[in-house]
Structures are given as C-alpha cells and as structure tokens.
Design a protein around this motif. Sequence first.
Motif, PDB file in Angstrom:
ATOM      1  N   MET A 102      -4.656   0.516   0.035  1.00 36.70           N
ATOM      2  CA  MET A 102      -6.432   0.079   0.357  1.00 36.70           C
ATOM      3  C   MET A 102      -6.221  -1.249   0.888  1.00 36.70           C
ATOM      4  O   MET A 102      -6.799  -2.121   0.238  1.00 36.70           O
ATOM      5  N   GLY A 103      -5.205  -1.772   1.293  1.00 39.89           N
ATOM      6  CA  GLY A 103      -4.926  -3.060   1.306  1.00 39.89           C
ATOM      7  C   GLY A 103      -3.610  -3.603   0.052  1.00 39.89           C
ATOM      8  O   GLY A 103      -3.375  -4.334   1.167  1.00 39.89           O
ATOM      9  N   ALA A 104      -3.530  -2.693  -0.428  1.00 43.92           N
ATOM     10  CA  ALA A 104      -2.567  -3.192  -1.340  1.00 43.92           C
ATOM     11  C   ALA A 104      -2.222  -1.493  -2.377  1.00 43.92           C
ATOM     12  O   ALA A 104      -3.027  -0.614  -1.887  1.00 43.92           O
ATOM     13  N   PRO A 105      -0.779  -1.138  -2.064  1.00 40.70           N
ATOM     14  CA  PRO A 105      -0.486   0.250  -2.596  1.00 40.70           C
ATOM     15  C   PRO A 105      -1.729   0.538  -4.411  1.00 40.70           C
ATOM     16  O   PRO A 105      -1.464  -0.409  -5.264  1.00 40.70           O
ATOM     17  N   THR A 107      -2.652   4.094  -6.854  1.00 38.59           N
ATOM     18  CA  THR A 107      -2.126   5.212  -7.407  1.00 38.59           C
ATOM     19  C   THR A 107      -3.635   6.042  -6.242  1.00 38.59           C
ATOM     20  O   THR A 107      -5.212   5.534  -6.284  1.00 38.59           O
ATOM     21  N   ALA A 108      -3.343   7.375  -6.507  1.00 41.54           N
ATOM     22  CA  ALA A 108      -4.630   8.127  -5.456  1.00 41.54           C
ATOM     23  C   ALA A 108      -6.018   8.265  -6.721  1.00 41.54           C
ATOM     24  O   ALA A 108      -7.184   7.635  -6.217  1.00 41.54           O
ATOM     25  N   PRO A 109      -5.747   8.502  -8.787  1.00 41.19           N
ATOM     26  CA  PRO A 109      -7.496   8.176  -8.818  1.00 41.19           C
ATOM     27  C   PRO A 109      -7.833   6.920  -9.072  1.00 41.19           C
ATOM     28  O   PRO A 109      -8.999   6.653  -9.117  1.00 41.19           O
ATOM     29  N   GLU A 110      -6.844   5.401  -8.564  1.00 41.46           N
ATOM     30  CA  GLU A 110      -7.479   4.159  -8.797  1.00 41.46           C
ATOM     31  C   GLU A 110      -8.609   4.381  -7.816  1.00 41.46           C
ATOM     32  O   GLU A 110      -9.358   3.375  -6.888  1.00 41.46           O
ATOM     33  N   ALA A 111      -7.691   4.397  -6.555  1.00 38.89           N
ATOM     34  CA  ALA A 111      -8.519   4.676  -5.077  1.00 38.89           C
ATOM     35  C   ALA A 111      -9.814   4.707  -5.083  1.00 38.89           C
ATOM     36  O   ALA A 111     -11.000   4.527  -4.711  1.00 38.89           O
ATOM     37  N   VAL A 112      -9.566   6.640  -6.078  1.00 35.35           N
ATOM     38  CA  VAL A 112     -11.125   7.684  -5.907  1.00 35.35           C
ATOM     39  C   VAL A 112     -11.745   6.410  -7.190  1.00 35.35           C
ATOM     40  O   VAL A 112     -13.205   6.386  -6.785  1.00 35.35           O
TER      41      VAL A 112
END
Length: 186
Positions: A102-105, A107-112
Amino acid sequence: MQLHAVLVRAFAGTAAVVRGVTPEQLGAATPCADWNVRALTNHVLQVGSALRLAGRRAPFPDDLWTRDLIGADGPADRFEDDRRDALEAWSEPAAWDGKIDMGAPMTAPEAVTMLVSDLALHGWDLAQATGQEYLCDPAVAAVTRDFVAASGEQGRQMGIFGPALPVADGADVFDEALALSGRARR
C-alpha cells in the motif's frame, strides 16, 4: 468481531451515502478542504477499488489514486461492483495471509483496517456534504477509532488528519474517531 464482518458493515454504511449523491451535489464543498463532493466521492470509489484489488492480490494501477472512477452513470454502480467483488475476495481465508503493498508493505489486516477507516471517515464526510445521515456501525466505529488513535500523529504529519479535537463527555466511539481525526459533528 472478525475484520471481514467489519468490512461488510463499513461498505454498507458508505454505500448508502454513495447511493444518495446526486449530480447536482458534485460541485458542493465537503469537510475535506481540498475536495468537493465529486472528488470525495471519487476517492471513496478509489478506496473500494483498492479493497477489491488488495483482496485479489492484483497489482494496483499506478494511477489508482488519481484515476476518475465516477463514470457517466454516477458512482453507485461502480461502488456496488467493487464492494461485491471485494467482499467475495476477502471472504477467502487465504486473502488474510501475507503482505499487501500500500505504498509500504502491510499485513492484510493492517491494510483492511486502514481502508475500513477511510470508508468510515469519508462516508461521514460525504454525508455531511450532501445532507445525508451516516450510520456508523459500532464495530466499524471501534476499528476506526483505534486506527486513528494509533496512526493519528503520522496522519497529521502527512496532512491526512487535522489537529485532534477534544472529545466531549459521553461521546460515542465514532465521535471519538471523528475528533481524533480533526472532525466534529455540527
């Protein structure tokens, strides 16, 4: 509550507002100083698209955050299509594994969590600008408050959040999230 259920509820609350945006309102001001209703609605569509792409682990187009997604028929159908596809993608357990760029890696839960918070805050902004009511689910409000509390200082440095406002006694969880992000109910 599982984050997938929170995502379902965040999409539902914001979709109701997106459906209520009329073409006559697109030029109106919003609580987001740099965006009118059209730009804010477009950003909400970009968030929906990002959730769809992230859930599918599809690469983000370079112009995702600058692309005009509203289209000739308005925003509601596009948002609904992305909502449906994103929720299907995130219903797969494997979608929650690994990292998302997301511009920086993250985790999926962090992105959501970040994108759910974006849906909630901007759903509220859009409702304010178009004279609608935004009903924030309590679980969405809690995720949003926790996200803004944890990332507020970084968000202020990036110009994403305004200065935190005082939280009134007896404020609900979403009011706390709004205040932490520099927003307040009128």
